[in-house]
Every structure is written in structure tokens, then in C-alpha cells.
Design a protein around this motif. Structure first.
Motif, short mmCIF file in Angstrom:
data_model
loop_
_atom_site.label_atom_id
_atom_site.label_comp_id
_atom_site.label_asym_id
_atom_site.label_seq_id
_atom_site.Cartn_x
_atom_site.Cartn_y
_atom_site.Cartn_z
N ALA A 1 -5.26 66.22 56.15
CA ALA A 1 -4.82 64.95 55.43
C ALA A 1 -4.82 63.65 56.45
CB ALA A 1 -3.43 65.05 55.21
N THR A 2 -4.84 63.72 57.52
CA THR A 2 -5.08 62.74 58.55
C THR A 2 -6.56 62.08 58.44
OG1 THR A 2 -3.34 63.71 59.97
CG2 THR A 2 -5.18 61.98 60.93
N ARG A 3 -7.34 63.15 58.39
CA ARG A 3 -8.84 62.58 58.27
C ARG A 3 -9.24 62.08 56.92
NH1 ARG A 3 -11.14 68.48 60.82
NH2 ARG A 3 -10.44 68.14 62.85
N GLU A 4 -8.55 62.61 56.08
CA GLU A 4 -8.68 61.87 54.91
C GLU A 4 -8.19 60.48 54.52
OE1 GLU A 4 -10.65 62.60 52.09
OE2 GLU A 4 -11.49 64.10 53.55
N ILE A 5 -6.75 60.44 55.12
CA ILE A 5 -6.23 59.10 55.17
C ILE A 5 -7.21 57.95 56.08
CG2 ILE A 5 -4.49 57.56 56.16
CD1 ILE A 5 -2.57 60.05 55.59
N CYS B 1 -2.65 45.72 49.60
CA CYS B 1 -3.66 46.72 49.73
C CYS B 1 -3.24 47.74 50.50
CB CYS B 1 -5.13 46.21 50.41
SG CYS B 1 -6.33 47.22 49.82
N CYS B 2 -2.34 48.58 49.85
CA CYS B 2 -1.66 49.84 50.42
C CYS B 2 -1.95 51.27 49.87
CB CYS B 2 -0.08 49.65 50.10
SG CYS B 2 0.92 50.86 50.91
N LEU B 3 -2.15 52.10 50.82
CA LEU B 3 -2.32 53.60 50.53
C LEU B 3 -1.14 54.54 50.74
CD1 LEU B 3 -4.37 55.97 50.07
CD2 LEU B 3 -4.59 56.13 52.81
N GLY B 4 -0.70 55.05 49.62
CA GLY B 4 0.54 55.84 49.72
C GLY B 4 0.11 57.26 50.14
N ALA B 5 1.17 57.89 50.89
CA ALA B 5 0.94 59.67 51.24
C ALA B 5 2.22 60.17 50.79
CB ALA B 5 0.66 59.56 52.98
N LEU B 6 2.22 60.84 49.98
CA LEU B 6 3.40 61.56 49.63
C LEU B 6 3.39 63.52 49.55
CD1 LEU B 6 4.11 59.82 46.06
CD2 LEU B 6 5.09 59.48 48.14
N SER B 7 4.39 63.80 49.70
CA SER B 7 4.65 65.50 49.59
C SER B 7 5.34 65.38 48.15
CB SER B 7 5.33 65.89 50.76
OG SER B 7 4.60 65.49 52.03
N ALA B 8 5.38 66.93 47.77
CA ALA B 8 6.13 67.14 46.79
C ALA B 8 6.40 68.60 46.53
CB ALA B 8 5.52 66.60 45.23
N ALA B 9 7.25 69.17 45.66
CA ALA B 9 7.58 70.46 45.36
C ALA B 9 6.58 71.11 44.70
CB ALA B 9 9.04 70.59 44.84
N GLN B 10 5.96 70.09 43.58
CA GLN B 10 5.04 70.72 42.67
C GLN B 10 4.06 69.63 42.35
OE1 GLN B 10 7.39 72.09 39.21
NE2 GLN B 10 6.65 74.37 39.86
#
Length: 594
Positions: free
Chosen positions: A355-359, A445-454
Motif C-alpha cells: 500500500a505504501t508503494r501504491e500511495i 488535491c488530497c489522497l485518502g487512505a482508509l481501512s474497513a471491516a468489509q
């Protein structure tokens, strides 16, 4: 002979050390005087939660069925006392669950909801704060793009209206109905006897709830000071005394949360008491163990001074010492002997680094200027990306929803709101500015990064509920990020329960979610498609590409599209792993189970 001018200059013009009528009283007396059954109560957070009030409310109203409605940004572990003690009939909030050391459901909340003992009204961080702001401004509503396309849009029809933007012609917008609690509670750093109150940033929800409350505000503070003291620090005074009903001096009133004193002379800060929170979280696993915990820490303590005495002076002193900006160094030094840089990466570590590399790739490609991440694996990926981009000369500012901008996270503690991160900020502000302007403003100009249960095939996220009655936690700021960021990347450990064809509850809509990273692969929406395709496989050093693809498909709840050019993502480098492990040395987020 003295003239009229001179008499005025001597008698009327000079500043008084303390102004106004004193409203100072013990906290218990204030609550008995102003809190009545059936009220809608707002527990506000403008830096430090008013936790001493939670204890005192539990002592006063346990067993009396007061049927309060509670408005709060989030009901974290300590709020389980109010639920277990039977004080609440309804909750208006954005989050109900545990947060430390990692976010997750709280058994006390789950049991109360399952048994119908409380009702919950779900909102997002920004939407709830804007409702309070509208109430403070005397407006019927304020507009937002949050909630659109989520289940919260449907569930909150009485207080949320969708219509076409009549001016910008940019599609639908939501109108949030104003919210005016009966009574509000806050904990500040200092106040004068009249109730003018000083708060240190970041300001989280700010003082909108205090200004919106119909009856006024009950304030607890670390220290009661003179008005002269406030004049010397007027830039930090956020609440005028005319809105305050009572002022109570309650040192340590935010414990077990931390208190950021922001270098204000004469006021001592203290760190979050993580072991204390962990013990309470363990106690919440069963009603019997929570009852025993309450007997020890609440019911057998007559008031907050008795509670502090039970904590003990050595513990209080240690917490004050840990509030120093560089205290993370000592914490890390104590953990270092357990850390291994030569240990192979586990699945969670491989996921975070992928995920770091993709960001990093998205930031370079789209020239994003800011990152905003949620709690968990997503914030670790954003933290790593921030440092690695910084090393390459790319300017990127990482933000946190409570009001942190341009911070550089410190090692040792992966909790996103770690007080050690505050001194590194370029700016300290509040939720409306971060989520409403710096992240989602038209020119940002913002990139969001999220986690989730589903997550489902469209990128819709669920962190609220799995039918029929499995309550998770709620949105927090996730819906706001998914609704407002320029683009969103999601990080979710791979399993059949998490990767579903369609989430049963849309906490956050997936239209801005373009990338998904799991413990097994990389998924992207290709050529403006609405569904994910598998575009990359995360190498584990053991399985072949074909074996991993079969495993991915077997654990995916829909007929997954496979890109003809699936690439293999390389193993983490020693540098990447070392950096990641510095941020989460105890593997709160990096355990193999996810």
C-alpha cells in the motif's frame, strides 16, 4: 483638583485581575444542580475528553434510569461505563468501539445494541460537527457532500435532505439539520472563575456544541486561573464565560486520555495512560469483569481526587513526564531489544508496504499535495509513504482528522492521535478545516487512505454493522474521506468475510475509491470501470503467481476480473521493513491475523 477624566482613568479604565461573577463549584455539585433525567447531553472534545464527567455521571445516576440521549463524536472504551450503568437510551455519534491499541468492536456496546437497550443514530465526523455548528449559528442547516450514497443518507432522513446544488450546478448536495443539545460538557486546560476557558489545539470538534447547547456548558479544567492569565494567552481562549454554567477545577480530568498543554507555562500536560485503557478494554469483555472494574475505579472513589489518589502519585508523575515531546525515544529504547530487522515480513507487513508503494506511485502520478489516512494499516502506509517521499524530495503533508496538518509521525506508537505527533505539526486546527476544507475543498488535491471491516467489488466500505446484529464501530471520518478526497486507496486484509459482492451497509461509498490493497493482492478500477480488477499479486516468497491468484479468487465474494497483465509485487526491502517496525514495534496493527 482631580478632574472627571482622571477619576475615570483611575477607577474605571484599569483592567481587573479577575473579571465577572464566580461560577466555581465542585463537579458533583454542578452535575446535581444542572443535569436532569431525559436531557440530551453533549460530551464535547476540544483537545481533551471530559472523562472525569463520565465517572461522576456514573456515580450519580447509576441505577436511576435517567434515559439520557448522548451526543458525542465517538464512544470509545471509557464510555462503556455510561452504557453498562444504564444511563443512556439513545446515542447520536460517529463511532462506538475500542480504539487502543487498535480499533475494534466493544462487547458492552454490542450487547446493549443487540438487546435493544440503546438506540444509535449514525453520522460521520464532519457531518455531526456541522450539525452542531448549524445549531450554534442559529441556522436550520448547513450543506455537505458527506453521507451521499451511504446508508446514513437513508437512515437520517429526518435530519438530512438531498437536493441539487442551486448555485454550483455540481450535482447533489446534502443539507444537515441543526443539532442543539440541552447541555454540553467540556474539559479545558484553564478557565477563570467566570468560565472563560482556554483550550490547546488541535481542537477536534471545536466549541460548536458548547455554543449550540440550549442551557449552557459545564466546564472542568486542569487549573482555575486569573483573567489576567487568559489575557496573556488569549489566542487559546475558545469559550466565552457567558455560555458557562459552572467551572470545576479537576486536575487530571482527562485521564486516561492525554492532555496536551502546548507549552503554556503553569499548566502541566500528561500522556495517554495506555496500560489503563488496555485493562479497561479487557474488563469490557464480560459484564462481570466490567462491574468489578467499576467498583474499583469509580464507585469506591467518592470523587476525582479519590480517583487520582488510587492512581497513585508515581503513576501520575510518570504520565506527566511522558508528555514531553521526545518521550517516544525512551519508549522505543525499552522496546528495541524485542525488535528484529532480519525477521521475514508477515502478510500484514507485506500488505502495508504494498500500500505504501501504491500511495507513492499515486502521489507522483497525480501530484497530490496532502494525505489523509484512517486508523490502522492505512495510516501506517501513509506514514511510510510520507517519509519515503520526503527523502526523494516530494513535498507531501499528512493530515489527521482531529486537526493535525503537516505532521511527521514519531516512532514507537502507531496510534494516529499519539500526542507525540502534535509538536511536529506545521498547523493545528480542527475537524471542519481538515475534513471540510484542506481535504475536500474544490481547489485541494488530497489522497485518502482508509481501512474497513468489509469492502465490495465497487469499493463501498462497511465499518458499521453486519446483519442481523453484529455491530462493528461506525464511520468516524471514513465517510467524509471517501466523499471528499480527490481519490481514495483502501487497505483491507483478505478474507471471504471481508471481500463481499455487496456490503450489507454502506458506511462510505466507493465512487472515489480507485485502489484496494489486501494481504494477497492489488486491485484497481481500470479504464473507468466501476468494479475492481486484480492487477497485482503480493509475493510471499513461497507461492507461485498461479497459486496466489487461485487463493485470491477463492476468498473473494464475487466473480473477480483478472487483468491480462497481472504483475508480481516484490518482497519488502530491509529499509521498508525497518521503517514500518519502528512505527509499530509491538505489532498492534501488524499481527498475522489482521
Amino acid at each position: 483638583m482631580e478632574d472627571a477624566f482622571q477619576r475615570i482613568l483611575q477607577d474605571l479604565i484599569p483592567l481587573r485581575p479577575s473579571e465577572g461573577q464566580s461560577k466555581v463549584m465542585p463537579l458533583g455539585q454542578a452535575l446535581r444542580k444542572y443535569v436532569q433525567p431525559g436531557l440530551t447531553l453533549h460530551l464535547g472534545v476540544a483537545s481533551t475528553p471530559p472523562n472525569a464527567i463520565i465517572y461522576e455521571m456514573t456515580r450519580l445516576f447509576r441505577g436511576k434510569d435517567p434515559r439520557f440521549t448522548l451526543v458525542a463524536l465517538g464512544l470509545t472504551t471509557l464510555y462503556s461505563l455510561l452504557v453498562h450503568a444504564g444511563l443512556l437510551q439513545k446515542v447520536i455519534t460517529t463511532f462506538m468501539g475500542d480504539t487502543y491499541p487498535s480499533p475494534g468492536p466493544n462487547p458492552i456496546f454490542q450487547k446493549a445494541l443487540r438487546e435493544g437497550k440503546i438506540r444509535v443514530e449514525h453520522w460521520s465526523l464532519l457531518s455531526l460537527v456541522l450539525r452542531l455548528k448549524a445549531g450554534a449559528m442559529g441556522l436550520g442547516f448547513l450543506p455537505t457532500r458527506s453521507l451521499l450514497g451511504s446508508n446514513m443518507e437513508l437512515d437520517n432522513r429526518e435530519d438530512f435532505l438531498v437536493l441539487e446544488d442551486p448555485f454550483a450546478k455540481s450535482g447533489p448536495i446534502g443539507l444537515l439539520g441543526s443539532l442543539n443539545p440541552d447541555l454540553s460538557f467540556y474539559h479545558g486546560l484553564a478557565a477563570d472563575p467566570q468560565g472563560n476557558t482556554l483550550f490547546a489545539p488541535p481542537y477536534a470538534e471545536n466549541l460548536y456544541g458548547a455554543l449550540a447547547s440550549k442551557q449552557g456548558v459545564i466546564i472542568t479544567v486542569e487549573k482555575i486561573v486569573s483573567t489576567d492569565f487568559l489575557r496573556a494567552h488569549s489566542g487559546y481562549v475558545r469559550l466565552p464565560g457567558y455560555r458557562v454554567l459552572s467551572v470545576s477545577e479537576v486536575p487530571g480530568g482527562g485521564h486516561p486520555s492525554g492532555c496536551n498543554a502546548h507549552g503554556i507555562a503553569g499548566i502541566e500536560g500528561y500522556a495517554v495512560d495506555n496500560p489503563f485503557i488496555s485493562e479497561l478494554r479487557k474488563a469490557c469483555k464480560r459484564s462481570e469483569t466490567l462491574e468489578a472494574w467499576m467498583d474499583q475505579w469509580v464507585l469506591s472513589c467518592s470523587d476525582h481526587p479519590a480517583y487520582l489518589k488510587r492512581l497513585g502519585e508515581p503513576r501520575v508523575t510518570t504520565l506527566k513526564e511522558k508528555s514531553h515531546p521526545d518521550s517516544w525515544r525512551d519508549e522505543l529504547e525499552a522496546i528495541r531489544p524485542q525488535m528484529r530487522e532480519d525477521e521475514s515480513a508477515n502478510a500484514m507487513e507485506r500488505m502495508v508496504i504494498a500500500a505504501t508503494r501504491e500511495i507513492i506511485s499515486r502521489v507522483k502520478q497525480k501530484k497530490y499535495r496532502t494525505l489523509l489516512a484512517g486508523i490502522g494499516a492505512s495510516n501506517l502506509a501513509a506514514w511510510l509513504a510520507t517519509y519515503l517521499l520526503r527523502q526523494e524530495g516530494y513535498e507531501i503533508d499528512v493530515m489527521a482528522e482531529i486537526g493535525l496538518f503537516g505532521y511527521l509521525p514519531r516512532p514507537a506508537d502507531p496510534f494516529i492521535f499519539n500526542l507525540s505527533n502534535i509538536p511536529t505539526c506545521k498547523m493545528l486546527t480542527d475537524i471542519p478545516e481538515v475534513l471540510g476544507l484542506l481535504m475536500s475543498g474544490e481547489t485541494q488535491c488530497c489522497l485518502g487512505a482508509l481501512s474497513a471491516a468489509q469492502v465490495d467489488r465497487f469499493g463501498n466500505l462497511n465499518s458499521t454493522v453486519v446483519p442481523p446484529n453484529l455491530f462493528i464501530t461506525g464511520s468516524g471520518g471514513a465517510n467524509d474521506v471517501a466523499s471528499g478526497a480527490s481519490e481514495v486507496l483502501v487497505v483491507v486484509p483478505h478474507s471471504p468475510l471481508r471481500f463481499v459482492a455487496q456490503v450489507p451497509y454502506i458506511t462510505a461509498p466507493g465512487h472515489r475509491v480507485r485502489t484496494l490493497v489486501s494481504t494477497l493482492g492489488l486491485f484497481e478500477k481500470m479504464d473507468k470501470q466501476k468494479e475492481f480488477s486484480l492487477t497485482g499479486v503480493i509475493q510471499d516468497g513461497k507461492s507461485t503467481l498461479e497459486e496466489t491468484i487461485r487463493s485470491i479468487k477463492a476468498q473473494c465474494g464475487w466473480d473477480l476480473k483478472i487483468s491480462p497483465d497481472v504483475r508480481t509485487l516484490g518482497l519488502p526491502t530491509v529499509k521498508e521493513l525497518a521503517l514500518l517496525r519502528l512505527f509499530d514495534p509491538q505489532k498492534f496493527f501488524l499481527t498475522e491475523s489482521g
